[in-house]
Write a protein that holds these residues in place. Structure first.
Motif, PDB file in Angstrom:
ATOM      1  N   SER A 203       3.837   8.888   0.363  1.00 41.72           N
ATOM      2  CA  SER A 203       4.686   8.175   1.326  1.00 41.72           C
ATOM      3  C   SER A 203       6.092   8.754   1.368  1.00 41.72           C
ATOM      4  N   ILE A 204       6.605   9.166   0.229  1.00 42.60           N
ATOM      5  CA  ILE A 204       7.929   9.781   0.186  1.00 42.60           C
ATOM      6  C   ILE A 204       7.887  11.158   0.845  1.00 42.60           C
ATOM      7  N   LYS A 205       6.813  11.928   0.586  1.00 42.07           N
ATOM      8  CA  LYS A 205       6.693  13.254   1.184  1.00 42.07           C
ATOM      9  C   LYS A 205       6.611  13.186   2.708  1.00 42.07           C
TER      10      LYS A 205
ATOM     11  N   MET B 184       0.822  -1.205   0.000  1.00 42.99           N
ATOM     12  CA  MET B 184       0.000   0.000   0.000  1.00 42.99           C
ATOM     13  C   MET B 184       0.862   1.265   0.000  1.00 42.99           C
ATOM     14  N   SER B 185       1.969   1.239   0.716  1.00 45.89           N
ATOM     15  CA  SER B 185       2.836   2.419   0.703  1.00 45.89           C
ATOM     16  C   SER B 185       3.521   2.584  -0.657  1.00 45.89           C
ATOM     17  N   LEU B 186       3.788   1.479  -1.357  1.00 47.45           N
ATOM     18  CA  LEU B 186       4.335   1.585  -2.714  1.00 47.45           C
ATOM     19  C   LEU B 186       3.283   2.066  -3.712  1.00 47.45           C
ATOM     20  N   MET B 187       2.023   1.715  -3.471  1.00 48.50           N
ATOM     21  CA  MET B 187       0.959   2.167  -4.367  1.00 48.50           C
ATOM     22  C   MET B 187       0.766   3.679  -4.280  1.00 48.50           C
ATOM     23  N   ILE B 188       0.949   4.229  -3.102  1.00 44.32           N
ATOM     24  CA  ILE B 188       0.828   5.677  -2.928  1.00 44.32           C
ATOM     25  C   ILE B 188       2.214   6.239  -2.600  1.00 44.32           C
TER      26      ILE B 188
ATOM     27  N   GLY C  22       7.942  10.896   4.535  1.00 41.57           N
ATOM     28  CA  GLY C  22       9.149  10.284   5.082  1.00 41.57           C
ATOM     29  C   GLY C  22       9.022   8.807   5.383  1.00 41.57           C
ATOM     30  N   LEU C  23       7.973   8.160   4.875  1.00 45.51           N
ATOM     31  CA  LEU C  23       7.810   6.725   5.114  1.00 45.51           C
ATOM     32  C   LEU C  23       8.691   5.898   4.191  1.00 45.51           C
ATOM     33  N   LEU C  24       8.871   6.358   2.971  1.00 48.80           N
ATOM     34  CA  LEU C  24       9.719   5.677   1.992  1.00 48.80           C
ATOM     35  C   LEU C  24      10.859   6.600   1.588  1.00 48.80           C
ATOM     36  N   GLU C  25      11.988   5.997   1.259  1.00 49.03           N
ATOM     37  CA  GLU C  25      13.128   6.749   0.736  1.00 49.03           C
ATOM     38  C   GLU C  25      13.074   6.714  -0.796  1.00 49.03           C
ATOM     39  N   LEU C  26      13.324   7.848  -1.411  1.00 51.27           N
ATOM     40  CA  LEU C  26      13.217   7.969  -2.867  1.00 51.27           C
ATOM     41  C   LEU C  26      14.194   7.040  -3.587  1.00 51.27           C
ATOM     42  N   ASN C  27      15.412   6.932  -3.085  1.00 57.93           N
ATOM     43  CA  ASN C  27      16.410   6.059  -3.736  1.00 57.93           C
ATOM     44  C   ASN C  27      16.013   4.592  -3.642  1.00 57.93           C
ATOM     45  N   ASP C  28      15.402   4.211  -2.515  1.00 56.41           N
ATOM     46  CA  ASP C  28      14.954   2.825  -2.362  1.00 56.41           C
ATOM     47  C   ASP C  28      13.824   2.507  -3.341  1.00 56.41           C
ATOM     48  N   VAL C  29      12.902   3.443  -3.498  1.00 54.26           N
ATOM     49  CA  VAL C  29      11.771   3.217  -4.406  1.00 54.26           C
ATOM     50  C   VAL C  29      12.238   3.136  -5.852  1.00 54.26           C
TER      51      VAL C  29
END
Length: 124
Positions: free
Chosen positions: A77-79, A69-73, A81-88
């Protein structure tokens, strides 16, 4: 209306649901750690792993669902701070497609069950 068509329609929904549940279990068991390894710097992975690591197999399914779900949005999620842009950006497209299709099937099954319940309410 007789009960036979309603039962037949329900079986067309519940039989694929059984296979979808088995598939979700397989994907969660086989691919959760692989997906989390690609997003190891992200806060969502660290948090869900610390919360659900002691929950066993249902916890692994929850971790997989939250990750998907965090990858779908991913932009919100990046804004936040839940996901790192380089990781995605380095996350494999095939694995992302597998996760999206799996949880998309779950969503479709839930929508079909809700639609069936609404239709059966008005038919009877």
């Amino acid at each position: 209306m007789t009960q036979i068509p309603i039962g037949l329609i329900a079986s067309f929904i519940l039989v694929p649901l059984l296979f979808t549940c088995i598939w979700v279990g397989y994907v969660a068991h086989a691919y959760t750690e692989k997906a989390e390894a690609f997003l190891s710097n992200s806060n969502i992975v660290v948090g869900t792993k610390s919360i659900y690591s002691q929950a066993g197999f249902p916890g692994k399914i929850m971790r997989n669902c939250i990750l998907t779900m965090s990858l779908m949005i991913k932009n919100p999620s990046i804004k936040r701070g839940l996901l790192e842009l380089n990781d995605v950006k380095s996350f494999p497209k095939n694995l992302m497609r597998l996760l999206f299709v799996t949880w998309g099937l779950v969503f479709l099954e839930c929508a079909a069950m809700m639609a069936f319940r609404i239709c059966s309410y008005f038919i009877e």
